[in-house]
Design a protein around this motif. Structure first.
Motif, mmCIF file in Angstrom:
data_model
loop_
_atom_site.group_PDB
_atom_site.id
_atom_site.type_symbol
_atom_site.label_atom_id
_atom_site.label_comp_id
_atom_site.label_asym_id
_atom_site.label_seq_id
_atom_site.Cartn_x
_atom_site.Cartn_y
_atom_site.Cartn_z
ATOM 1 N N VAL A 208 3.391 0.771 2.961
ATOM 2 C CA VAL A 208 2.848 -0.040 4.047
ATOM 3 C C VAL A 208 2.583 -1.445 3.480
ATOM 4 O O VAL A 208 1.975 -1.568 2.420
ATOM 5 C CB VAL A 208 1.534 0.569 4.576
ATOM 6 N N PHE B 134 -6.788 -0.580 6.735
ATOM 7 C CA PHE B 134 -5.682 0.350 6.486
ATOM 8 C C PHE B 134 -6.247 1.557 5.757
ATOM 9 O O PHE B 134 -6.681 1.453 4.617
ATOM 10 C CB PHE B 134 -4.575 -0.352 5.671
ATOM 11 N N LEU C 86 -3.090 6.263 -0.116
ATOM 12 C CA LEU C 86 -3.779 6.223 1.187
ATOM 13 C C LEU C 86 -4.174 7.627 1.612
ATOM 14 O O LEU C 86 -5.315 7.876 2.012
ATOM 15 C CB LEU C 86 -2.853 5.646 2.260
ATOM 16 N N ILE C 87 -3.213 8.543 1.571
ATOM 17 C CA ILE C 87 -3.436 9.886 2.111
ATOM 18 C C ILE C 87 -4.187 10.777 1.116
ATOM 19 O O ILE C 87 -5.222 11.349 1.436
ATOM 20 C CB ILE C 87 -2.099 10.554 2.505
ATOM 21 N N PHE C 88 -3.646 10.893 -0.085
ATOM 22 C CA PHE C 88 -4.160 11.915 -0.993
ATOM 23 C C PHE C 88 -5.377 11.448 -1.800
ATOM 24 O O PHE C 88 -6.191 12.253 -2.219
ATOM 25 C CB PHE C 88 -3.050 12.404 -1.922
ATOM 26 N N LYS C 89 -5.486 10.134 -2.022
ATOM 27 C CA LYS C 89 -6.668 9.624 -2.735
ATOM 28 C C LYS C 89 -7.666 8.991 -1.773
ATOM 29 O O LYS C 89 -8.740 8.573 -2.198
ATOM 30 C CB LYS C 89 -6.254 8.595 -3.800
ATOM 31 N N ASP C 90 -7.316 8.909 -0.507
ATOM 32 C CA ASP C 90 -8.231 8.345 0.499
ATOM 33 C C ASP C 90 -8.656 6.924 0.141
ATOM 34 O O ASP C 90 -9.814 6.539 0.327
ATOM 35 C CB ASP C 90 -9.459 9.260 0.661
ATOM 36 N N ILE C 91 -7.718 6.151 -0.388
ATOM 37 C CA ILE C 91 -8.004 4.751 -0.700
ATOM 38 C C ILE C 91 -7.927 3.950 0.606
ATOM 39 O O ILE C 91 -6.994 4.114 1.381
ATOM 40 C CB ILE C 91 -6.979 4.182 -1.710
ATOM 41 N N ALA C 92 -8.915 3.121 0.845
ATOM 42 C CA ALA C 92 -8.929 2.286 2.052
ATOM 43 C C ALA C 92 -8.670 0.835 1.664
ATOM 44 O O ALA C 92 -9.131 0.378 0.621
ATOM 45 C CB ALA C 92 -10.275 2.409 2.758
ATOM 46 N N PHE C 93 -7.906 0.155 2.507
ATOM 47 C CA PHE C 93 -7.611 -1.263 2.296
ATOM 48 C C PHE C 93 -8.263 -2.045 3.419
ATOM 49 O O PHE C 93 -7.874 -1.934 4.573
ATOM 50 C CB PHE C 93 -6.095 -1.487 2.237
ATOM 51 N N VAL D 136 0.846 -1.185 0.000
ATOM 52 C CA VAL D 136 0.000 0.000 0.000
ATOM 53 C C VAL D 136 0.888 1.243 0.000
ATOM 54 O O VAL D 136 1.544 1.534 1.000
ATOM 55 C CB VAL D 136 -0.877 -0.011 1.271
#
Lengths: 372, 372
Positions: B287, B301, A294-301, A289
């Protein structure tokens, strides 16, 4: 169901079981006078299924109170069943254990406190870990759900694990509308096939990613017949412009059963705020990841495990609604079982070996056939 | 505020600015007759801050309508400011651009349509990208929020990025109760320091992970003074039993600003259903997310970007509530600015170089001091 019809079905059942004389206790319940012998695939220690599974005969007790005696008709071999026997799954059985976790069964007779079930009906287990690789079993009424006989045996037998996983992953992470897009790798897995069919039923575009392979044309055709909007190989998706060109909306939901680079590639196509849901890891490589998405596109895993959901929602209205919808689609022929092969119970060692030889999910499921 | 008090504050401001004669237009608004010259750190192209930033003088226009002329008192240099100048941040400025994104300022005078602000008040910018590395600026009323003068300049100047990030990450991912535990790496980052202080204020246990270093004892003491329940090095956390022993509840929320192995280690301690929120990636390593914890432990995540939250909640009651709570804690001395050094504007090149020399977050923030 009128009693005459029930009696006929009961009689039909008797012809192919060990049944003898039956006594009617009240208008809807039956008790038996002779016992039944179940042939079960049992194991008393963890190990490779071909080695630790034994076909064992047990005389079953009479169904009492809220118990239900069933004849199993068909029970699939799922990857999680293999992992459970190997001791590699978080659910640990009590030994001696009967293999298998889902099936479709026909009710033979019921205990005197059973209210909602009657002989002849088809049922599936709602509880997990009951042990289904057996010819007959005694379950409890609240562990069973009636299934219409219009639902095919293969569909009913494989309804509680893969279609429900696909259903929940499509419902519980992102609010989808008709015209939205979902992307998944391992698109030919049993869950993948279910995702394509549910998306078709709900007007959602589904993009399936599969590994490059010689017979790719046939695989693409099979998945498109199930409802896939687009099927691309891992090579093709890297250069595809289906989202950039505006042909399809960028997906806000992705499913991953592979891990490694395949998961990274799938997540790369997610729109802002999108979610990648992992439900398997066939490559045995973790999901990587990057910080930026994660931060700028707000993608969640996220992850999804049907076993947990079922436990947490055992008697929920949402669960009933889900099964109703899935079985309606199955009755209408809009949802078929995954690509599968029926295997006689006597051939269980071959089936277990074949299941073990999966290189990832091949999309072919082996179903033990106890109906013959 | 009574007019006499306002006038006194206005006069005090005038003494240290370029102001001359002022005319009162109506009981709450003022207009100026002489212009002010702002000294600003501007850049007209992306590059290293020491190279592309120039100290430029500009005559500011009179504040009209809903405009507000302010004298900037202090403005920090945040990592995102450096990345923005380098062109490595998703927010792209229009050239020529003034560096900086937060500050505390004193109102000099206001346009005739300004209703809620008056000269002498301290304000912070609510909007992002206004450019704050300047001695004076003209902003709009709705871009500003009043801050009590009881809040220290360093606290007010650094309130909109790091404390708010900590606040939102603690509020928006998991419902925490007093006695719950939060774990974070980069615990000595500016956000990390804010997390410890908010956790202390809210009765939440916070476990901070920091890199092994020679001066570890002092760093632990500093973070414990800010409210950290436990501070462990990356080596210590690997063998710690603080969660297994039951000393602290297993955390359901973790914060990551490092990535790589540090993120994996932190996520390993999460309880079932826990969330790892990434807000930075100082190691520049992604990550790595194992399939097992995603599926069987339901670990999620996620990422957090304050800039997006602020845009999406620009005028929300939730935003007002957040600032109210943060400023109350600051007024009460329960929340202090991160470890910092005030730097005169004239020394901006040294400060920019020092900010660039961060090896990861050192926890030391450079704040440009325009109050002198």
């Amino acid at each position: 169901m009128p009693m005459s019809s029930s009696k006929i079905k009961l009689a039909a059942t008797l012809q192919r079981s060990h049944w003898g004389f039956l006594t009617r206790i009240n208008p809807t319940q039956w008790s038996r006078q002779m016992s039944v012998v179940a042939k079960s695939l049992k194991y008393t220690q963890h190990g490779e299924p071909q080695e630790v599974l034994q076909l064992v005969e047990d005389k079953l007790p009479d169904p009492k109170d809220n118990q239900v005696l069933v004849k199993i008709l068909a029970a699939p071999i799922n990857p999680a069943d293999i992992n459970t026997i190997q001791g590699k799954y978080p659910v640990k059985p009590k030994f001696p254990a009967v293999g298998g976790n889902e099936c479709v069964a026909e009710i033979i007779c019921v205990g005197d406190k059973v209210k909602g079930l009657e002989p002849g009906q088809h049922v599936i287990p709602l509880a997990s870990g009951l042990g289904t690789w057996t010819t007959h079993a005694v379950y409890k009424e609240d562990q069973l759900l009636i299934v219409s006989k219009k639902v095919g045996l293969a569909e009913a037998a494989t309804s509680t694990v893969n279609p429900t996983t696909a259903y929940r992953m499509l419902k519980d992470f992102v609010q989808l509308c008709p015209g939205d897009t979902v992307i998944q790798n391992g698109a030919n897995s049993a869950v993948g096939q279910a995702v394509h069919q549910l998306c078709r039923a709900w007007g959602i575009n589904s993009v399936g990613i599969v590994r490059d392979r010689p017979e790719i044309a046939e695989l693409k055709q099979m998945l498109q017949c199930l409802g896939a909007t687009e099927v691309l190989t891992e090579t093709e998706i890297r250069t595809s412009d289906i989202f950039k060109s505006g042909k399809l909306k960028k997906p806000r939901l992705a499913f991953n059963c592979v891990g490694g680079k395949s998961a990274t590639e799938v997540s790369r196509h997610l729109d802002n705020g999108g979610v990648l849901v992992t439900y398997g890891g066939m490559s045995r490589e973790p999901v990587t990841v990057a910080t930026g998405p994660l931060i700028f596109k707000d993608i969640a895993f996220r992850g999804f495990w049907m076993t947990r959901w079922s436990k947490e929602n055992y008697s929920s209205p949402e669960r009933s609604k889900m099964f109703k919808e899935i079985f309606e689609l199955m009755e209408q022929g809009k949802f078929v079982a995954p690509n599968h092969e029926m295997v006689p119970l006597a051939n269980f060692k071959d089936a277990a070996a074949a299941a073990l030889n999966f290189k990832g999910f091949t999309g072919k499921k082996y179903i033990l056939d106890m109906s013959i």
